[in-house]
Enzyme design. Structure first.
Site, short mmCIF file in Angstrom:
data_model
loop_
_atom_site.label_atom_id
_atom_site.label_comp_id
_atom_site.label_asym_id
_atom_site.label_seq_id
_atom_site.Cartn_x
_atom_site.Cartn_y
_atom_site.Cartn_z
CG HIS A 28 7.88 3.02 36.38
ND1 HIS A 28 7.91 2.85 37.45
CD2 HIS A 28 7.68 1.67 35.93
CE1 HIS A 28 7.64 1.49 37.97
NE2 HIS A 28 7.53 0.74 37.03
CB CYS A 79 12.21 7.83 37.88
SG CYS A 79 12.13 8.98 39.04
CG HIS A 109 8.99 6.60 41.07
ND1 HIS A 109 10.21 6.02 40.71
CD2 HIS A 109 8.06 5.83 40.35
CE1 HIS A 109 9.99 5.17 39.43
NE2 HIS A 109 8.56 5.13 39.16
#
Length: 357
Positions: free
Chosen positions: A331, A271, A319
């Site tokens: 993402h 990520c 994240h």
């Protein structure tokens, strides 16, 4: 996709409708995989529900994400420490060369004194028969004494610097070793969590896996719908900066590439690997991990969010995604998934940060 249109008359229902269509398409895909629109049989009494399995798998991947952030941070710090050690080594070599030069100068002065039969300059001047020569020589003596003092002082400073370089190098080596240990521990944790999640999923039948994906999409859709129902999109109307447009273009061009922990492209990403490389392509270097991105980049309010801004998710900042406009973000979700578009509110938002504030 690069900007959010500032149309206040357009309510969040428009974006919600678009995302509803995306989810509907996803449901059709799930139906195609299963070959039927009917739900799989419910688990036996006392057995773990598929929803609980989904939560367990999600939790394991979240833990793996946290460990990945720790690994990536240790990797970045280790690189910085290695660079520092190389720089210290260069300084040591330069210092040693300087010491050699100073010693040569001191040796030359000693040899000159030896050639004058060992008499100090003061004695030789005292034997001079000319007052003007004596005065000229006295000035040269003062200059010579100052040069000798400066020479000795510089040798002492250089030797002290070399001693400090040695201490600095030792400290950096210790940090490097500590980070190596930290990386190994994080790597083991990542691999263990991913393996546990994959084992849970491997026990499911094909139909259950399809339902699991549907449950995952449903949970994201419900979270996104709840986020949109607050009317948040009525306030978000900022346009992307030029650098933000480049970052969004790079990130969206990676859609379809697989998530791999620790990866920074070009064939796969995690990520924060995706977001850091997207901004690097836009000409802005940013921290490697989502936690460091949260800690070091300027924060902005959600209402001021614009395409290119980074959305940090979950309380532990494990994240990150990039806002692309119209309530959506891009993402790299987790192992087993590819870089994709998703609702910006499909996970709990912790903060918004701006790389080009």
């Amino acid at each position: 996709m690069g900007t959010v249109e500032p149309r206040r008359r357009r309510r969040s229902s428009g974006s919600a409708s678009a995302l509803t269509l995306l989810c509907a398409a996803a449901l059709l895909a799930v139906t195609a995989l299963t070959g039927t629109a009917q739900a799989a049989p419910l688990p036996e009494p006392g057995a773990t529900s598929l929803e609980q399995v989904r939560k367990d798998i999600e939790d394991l991947y979240r833990q793996a994400g946290t460990a990945t952030d720790a690994y990536n941070l240790a990797e970045s710090e280790a690189k910085a420490q290695s660079d520092k050690i190389v720089e210290i080594a260069k300084q040591v070599v330069a210092g040693q060369d300087r010491i050699t030069s100073l010693k040569n100068r001191a040796g030359a002065a000693a040899r000159a004194q030896y050639r004058s039969n060992g008499l100090p300059p003061q004695a030789r001047l005292a034997l001079s028969g000319s007052p003007s020569q004596f005065l000229d020589g006295a000035d040269r003596i003062r200059q010579g004494e100052k040069a000798t003092t400066d020479l000795l002082s510089e040798m002492n400073r250089t030797q002290t610097a070399l001693q400090q370089y040695a201490k600095d190098a030792n400290a950096e080596w210790q940090k490097l070793e500590a980070n190596r240990v930290k990386k190994e521990a994080s790597k083991k944790e990542i691999e263990a969590k991913i393996k546990a999640a994959e084992e849970l999923e491997s026990k499911l039948q094909a139909e259950e896996k399809a339902r699991l994906l549907q449950l995952e999409q449903d949970a994201q859709y419900q979270a996104q719908t709840a986020w949109l129902s607050t009317g948040v999109l009525k306030e978000i109307n900022s346009s992307a900066s030029e650098a933000g447009k480049k970052a969004v273009q790079f990130a969206t061009a990676q859609i379809g590439k697989p998530y791999v922990w620790g990866a920074v492209g070009p064939s796969s990403y995690d990520c924060s690997g995706l977001t850091s490389q997207a901004w690097k392509a836009a000409g802005r270097g940013i921290p490697r991990t989502s936690q460091e991105q949260l800690r070091l980049l300027p924060k902005v309010a959600i209402k001021d969010m614009r395409p290119g801004d980074l959305i940090i998710y979950f309380d532990d900042a494990s994240h990150v995604g990039m806002y692309v406009g119209d309530g959506a973000m891009v993402h790299a979700p987790r192992p087993g998934r590819n870089v994709t578009l998703a609702g910006a509110g499909s996970m709990p938002i912790k903060a918004i940060v701006r790389p080009d504030a």
